[in-house]
Design a protein around this motif. Structure first.
Motif, PDB file in Angstrom:
ATOM      1  N   ALA A  48      -4.772  44.285   9.243  1.00 57.60           N
ATOM      2  CA  ALA A  48      -5.738  43.386   9.853  1.00 57.60           C
ATOM      3  C   ALA A  48      -6.407  44.047  11.042  1.00 57.60           C
ATOM      4  O   ALA A  48      -5.792  44.779  11.793  1.00 57.60           O
ATOM      5  N   VAL A 108     -10.370  30.301   7.064  1.00 62.89           N
ATOM      6  CA  VAL A 108      -9.204  31.187   7.036  1.00 62.89           C
ATOM      7  C   VAL A 108      -8.537  31.297   5.670  1.00 62.89           C
ATOM      8  O   VAL A 108      -7.847  32.279   5.399  1.00 62.89           O
ATOM      9  N   ARG A 157      -8.934  35.708  11.430  1.00 61.60           N
ATOM     10  CA  ARG A 157      -7.532  35.677  11.834  1.00 61.60           C
ATOM     11  C   ARG A 157      -7.365  35.092  13.243  1.00 61.60           C
ATOM     12  O   ARG A 157      -6.302  34.560  13.575  1.00 61.60           O
ATOM     13  N   VAL A 172      -6.469  31.507  12.938  1.00 61.85           N
ATOM     14  CA  VAL A 172      -5.260  31.108  12.218  1.00 61.85           C
ATOM     15  C   VAL A 172      -4.347  30.236  13.077  1.00 61.85           C
ATOM     16  O   VAL A 172      -3.845  29.198  12.607  1.00 61.85           O
ATOM     17  N   ASP A 223      -0.131  36.725   6.573  1.00 65.35           N
ATOM     18  CA  ASP A 223      -1.132  37.710   6.964  1.00 65.35           C
ATOM     19  C   ASP A 223      -1.196  37.838   8.487  1.00 65.35           C
ATOM     20  O   ASP A 223      -1.312  38.938   9.035  1.00 65.35           O
ATOM     21  N   PHE A 224      -1.101  36.706   9.177  1.00 63.47           N
ATOM     22  CA  PHE A 224      -1.158  36.735  10.643  1.00 63.47           C
ATOM     23  C   PHE A 224       0.052  37.469  11.217  1.00 63.47           C
ATOM     24  O   PHE A 224      -0.049  38.134  12.255  1.00 63.47           O
ATOM     25  N   TRP A 271      -0.743  40.999  11.252  1.00 64.48           N
ATOM     26  CA  TRP A 271      -1.669  41.272  12.348  1.00 64.48           C
ATOM     27  C   TRP A 271      -0.920  41.394  13.678  1.00 64.48           C
ATOM     28  O   TRP A 271      -1.140  42.308  14.468  1.00 64.48           O
TER      29      TRP A 271
END
Length: 1006
Positions: free
Chosen positions: A562, A783, A796, A799, A821-822, A825
């Motif tokens: 990310a 998102v 992101r 999020v 996914d976050f 990141w």
């Protein structure tokens, strides 16, 4: 006159929203009282049209029009006038329209002024006057409230042109007409009437000058009359001097000395001044820029040339070579090329040691081009003039100059420089997809002869792809490397690629610049072998309608980590900054547009690409060098690159320092076009640091400068920042206003990043005001995977808000994929807030036995990262959780901490939530909390009391003699300070406070 086009009558007023709102407030106020308003503006701006709109809009009663003629003559005294108005009104409200009130004689103006102050004796009367803005306001009207008409914004002028021509105007002709009209609607319509249909469609060349003496004289009308020959000479000399000045005013001594040269037997004086001129200290200017143009254009040619010759003599004696040469060139008779004078003009304009603004250098380059016979040199000088106009914040002037350059046969390198300037103009004020293609084309044309400039153009093309949210094109453009060869000065852009798999920057897949643009690769366009003509297929601006960039909603490519949240910096790659040092020019006539690009361009490109590929270890050294190099370099472009690089690395403090220095450097150098960008970096840095009031201050100034510089795309980014700031301040009307403005430009020009930020701001406002379901609906579009997902570097950021909204709305199952996914990141490590936000998200979704520990862990991470707003949000959620678990003592502590944090960063809407939670616990919030009016300003307290008594906002505005917008603004602040959510709750609080005060006074008497 070359023919005539029948112009359709415009069916609506374009722009003028603020002016119409002021008139509407005057008319709406007639339900309670009388009022008056003066409308002013230079000729052609639409004073009469606004009065006609007011008359057509008024339905409550009769409309009376007064004028100076005998059939509509004004009574001689104020009393007679009031009697006339009283009879005309009867029992109904009356609107009185007085157009061109400045034409009335002095006694009539005096009567009108005195009547305006006593309108209440005539019933409910609204007096709407218009007076000329090309002269000082008459003293009789000086005390009346005034609304001023300014030139139309580019978008409104564009819409007017479309309306009257059915959108059939050729793009190049359109740009020329809009530049010539300078926002004056009457002049724009007159220019359209002057052209034939074939000229409007670009099938025949335009007459030169397009705005000729007859056209200008027709627009200004009687304002052009002058009583004496001496006054005419004074006006002409001022108008001539303004043409080579850095602003709208000129030195009084210069004008008087030139008048003495013009007529040695005269004794010129600036006292008294003609009423169309204004004097301030030792400076003179016209009240109306249009009248200044008209005075110069309509003067006798011999006298006009003599005025320029006199100014040249004075300026040469004063050692001011650039304006002196300009005036000397304008003193020539006939349009024939003069090679020697053209070369001198271009050389002095290119001399960085000559003190001159970018606007003046641009004027000199353009004049040199007009005097140049050689087509390639003429094209290069027009291109240099366009770049200087762009740096001066005048893209409206740059575009016609680029069109003039396109009409000249020129080598590829000159065409490439022109294409680069065009792409930069579009990047700031046009579809960014078109900007991307223009800049790629520029890189292709520059690759062989100017590889450093090609690299700069390619970096700017990546900026355009970024703004459009096109990750694949951004990566492909950043992969473009310079072709190795003898012109690559001392390896400035890196060594040649050792093999096909490794490029000059050491990154896999780097390809040859010319080959990539010539053939495959996302966003590549063929390099033309011939100069692009008016309809060249390779020139994206030659399409009949502009192409809007598509905004792909695509996720990070496989294997790409990310992008860090600090990329909220506006996505600037550092390549969108034209050179500001005029002295670095070479080439024909001293007009090289851009010198060799230094190492920061390569470092920025390498670091940017590595970052997008999720390789922070490769990105940090390159971007760090860009930041470090700015410590010893005060050039605006270097500092802007450093601010961008620091934001990419998540180094907010370094970004703020570089941004502040860049702002100072751009202002010092006169690079008006770069000021909005420097303010954008500062605004984003403050936003990422959680300093919303500072972000708002920078964005407000950035918005003003961006609009003044004709940079609608940059303005959209500033609108998005303002929306994000307002989303925490309990200002729903401001959020809606900024979101609407940002999205209007973002959707039209393909600005995926600005659109995502604006939508996020709207959703965060919903969340702050206790509407999690609405917020989750909005944020889900941004998102969650799908074609509508937001910008790849921004979604992101939203999020944590989405997780909070979904959890509160009872939809936790929607969050699992994006939260995974976050987490990646946060592990990336470039965003200091992400780890704490991730822990907060897990706490929101965790079972009770784990949530407590996760909230504590999130607060500990906040202590490490800093940032009042995010920490206060976590404390608020933790306090709510504790209250619902019947742990009031702990909850009270967390909620108190949250309230203090929100108050500290000005987050009014969130502070109201904290106060409400504390009230639910039976705790009285400290310091201006609910139940006390002491935190209100005097104006807020007055408004609160009127509202508590049942008055509407409009009634409060009338009572306090302010606008309804002012009442709305202060009332929102009242609600935020007191922590109330309805007018009924406010009334109860005011009643309680008054009762408490009464009881206290009674106790004191006892």
């Amino acid at each position: 006159m070359t023919g005539e086009t029948t112009v359709r009558t415009a069916v609506r007023i374009h722009g003028r929203s603020a002016q119409r709102e002021a008139v509407r407030a005057l008319l709406d106020g007639l339900r309670a009282r009388s009022g008056h308003l003066v409308v002013t503006g230079e000729p052609g701006l639409g004073r009469t049209a606004l009065l006609q709109w007011a008359a057509d809009s008024f339905r409550a009663g009769p409309v009376l029009r007064l004028g100076p003629g005998e059939d509509r003559g004004a009574p001689a005294t104020a009393g007679e006038l009031l009697t006339t108005l009283r009879k005309a009104a009867g029992e109904a409200p009356l609107l009185v329209c007085v157009d061109d009130a400045h034409l009335w004689d002095a006694p009539a103006r005096s009567a009108l002024s005195h009547a305006a102050e006593r309108l209440h004796t005539a019933g409910r009367v609204a007096l709407l006057l218009s007076v000329a803005g090309h002269r000082a306001v008459d003293p009789e009207f000086a005390r009346l409230p005034v609304v001023r008409l300014d030139p139309l914004a580019p978008s409104h002028a564009d819409a007017l042109l479309d309306e009257v021509t059915d959108g059939s105007t050729d793009p190049a002709v359109r740009e020329h007409l809009l530049a010539e009209a300078e926002g004056n609607p009457a002049l724009l319509l007159a220019l359209v009437r002057r052209l034939t249909p074939a000229e409007l469609r670009g099938l025949r060349p335009l007459p030169r000058p397009t705005a000729d003496a007859g056209t200008l004289a027709a627009v200004v009308g009687s304002a052009l009359t002058c009583p004496s020959a001496d006054a005419r000479d004074l006006l002409l000399t001022v108008a001539a001097a303004v043409r080579a000045a850095d602003g709208p005013d000129v030195d009084t001594r210069l004008v008087l000395d030139a008048l003495r040269h013009l007529d040695p037997a005269s004794a010129p004086t600036a006292n008294p001044l003609p009423d169309v001129l204004a004097g301030a200290g030792d400076r003179l200017r016209f009240h109306s820029p249009l009248l200044c143009r008209a005075v110069h254009a309509t003067a006798a040619p011999d006298r006009r040339r003599a005025a320029h010759r006199a100014l040249a003599d004075v300026l040469e004696a004063d050692g001011q070579p650039l304006p002196a040469l300009l005036h000397r060139s304008w003193s020539l008779s006939g349009p024939a090329p003069v090679a020697r004078l053209a070369d001198r003009l271009a050389a002095v304009a290119a001399d960085g040691t000559t003190p001159a603004s970018h606007g003046l250098r641009g004027t000199a380059y353009a004049r040199a081009a007009e005097l140049t016979a050689d087509a390639p040199v003429r094209a290069e000088r027009y291109t240099a003039a366009a770049e200087q106009a762009l740096l001066a914040g005048r893209p409206d002037r740059a575009r016609p100059l680029l069109a003039a350059a396109r009409d000249c046969a020129a080598p590829a390198v000159v065409r490439g420089r022109a294409e680069r300037v065009r792409g930069l103009a579009e990047l700031r004020d046009g579809p960014v997809g078109d900007a991307h293609q223009s800049l790629l084309l520029a890189a292709s044309l520059l690759a062989e002869d100017a590889p450093a400039e090609a690299a700069s153009a390619a970096l700017a093309a990546a900026d355009a792809a970024w703004a459009a949210g096109d990750l694949s094109s951004c990566l492909a453009t950043l992969s473009l490397g310079p072709a190795p060869g003898p012109r690559d000065a001392a390896g400035m852009l890196g060594p040649a690629a050792p093999d096909a798999a490794t490029g000059a920057d050491g990154l896999p897949g780097t390809v040859d610049l010319a080959g990539a643009v010539d053939g495959a690769g996302p966003g590549g366009v063929p390099a033309p072998t011939d100069p692009p003509g008016p309809r060249h297929a390779a020139d994206p601006r030659q399409a009949v309608a502009p192409r809007h960039a598509t905004v792909p909603g695509h996720a990070t490519a496989p294997g790409h980590a990310a992008v860090p949240s600090a990329v909220l910096a506006g996505g600037r790659t550092g390549g969108a900054t034209p050179r500001t040092d005029a002295g670095a020019r070479g080439g024909p006539g001293g007009t090289r547009v851009c010198g060799a690009v230094p190492d920061p361009v390569r470092d920025h490109r390498v670091g940017m690409r590595a970052l997008l590929e999720g390789r922070l270890d490769r990105a940090a050294p390159s971007l760090g060098q860009v930041v470090e190099r700015a410590r010893t370099d005060d050039r605006p472009e270097t500092l802007l690159r450093a601010a961008s690089a620091a934001l990419l690395l998540g180094n907010v403090d370094a970004a703020r320092r570089a941004g502040a220095r860049a702002l100072a450097a751009t202002r010092q150098s006169g690079s008006e076009a770069l000021v909005p960008q420097a303010l954008e970096y500062l605004a984003y840095a403050e936003l990422r640091a959680g300093r919303h009031p500072q972000a708002r201050a920078h964005a407000e100034e950035g918005l003003r400068t961006a609009l003044r510089a004709g940079q609608r795309n940059t303005a959209a980014h500033h609108q998005a920042v303002l929306a994000l700031a307002a989303s925490i301040e309990d200002e729903p009307a401001a959020v809606a206003r900024h979101v609407t403005a940002a999205l209007a430009t973002a959707r039209r020009h393909g600005l995926a990043q600005a659109a995502t930020l604006a939508e996020w701001a709207a959703a965060r406002a919903d969340l702050g005001r206790g509407r999690p379901q609405d917020a989750a609906d909005r944020l889900g579009l941004l998102v969650l995977p799908g074609p509508g997902r937001g910008h790849f570097a921004v979604w992101r950021l939203a999020v944590p808000c989405f997780v909070e909204a979904a959890a509160l709305a009872g939809r936790p199952e929607d969050t699992h994929e994006v939260l995974t996914d976050f987490a990646g990141w946060a592990a990336f490590g470039a965003d200091p807030q992400a780890a704490a936000q991730l822990a907060r998200c897990h706490a929101l979704l965790a079972p009770p036995d784990r949530a407590d520990d996760l909230y504590r862990r999130a607060l500990a991470r906040h202590d490490e990262a800093g940032g009042d707003f995010e920490r206060a949000r976590t404390a608020l959620l933790y306090g709510k959780w504790l209250r619902r678990r019947r742990r009031p003592r702990e909850a009270r502590g967390r909620l108190g901490t949250a309230l203090a944090g929100f108050d500290r960063c000005g987050a009014g809407v969130w502070a109201a939530q904290a106060r409400a939670e504390l009230r639910a616990l039976g705790a009285a919030p400290q310091g201006g909390g609910a139940g006390t009016l002491t935190g209100l300003t005097p104006q807020q307290l007055r408004i609160a009391r009127h509202v508590a008594e049942g008055a509407t906002n409009r009634e409060v505005a009338l009572t306090l003699a302010v606008s309804t917008r002012t009442v709305d603004y202060h009332l929102r602040k009242v609600f935020a300070v007191l922590g109330v959510r309805s007018r009924l709750e406010l009334a109860r609080m005011v009643e309680h406070a008054d009762r408490t005060r009464g009881d206290r006074r009674a106790g004191d008497r006892m």
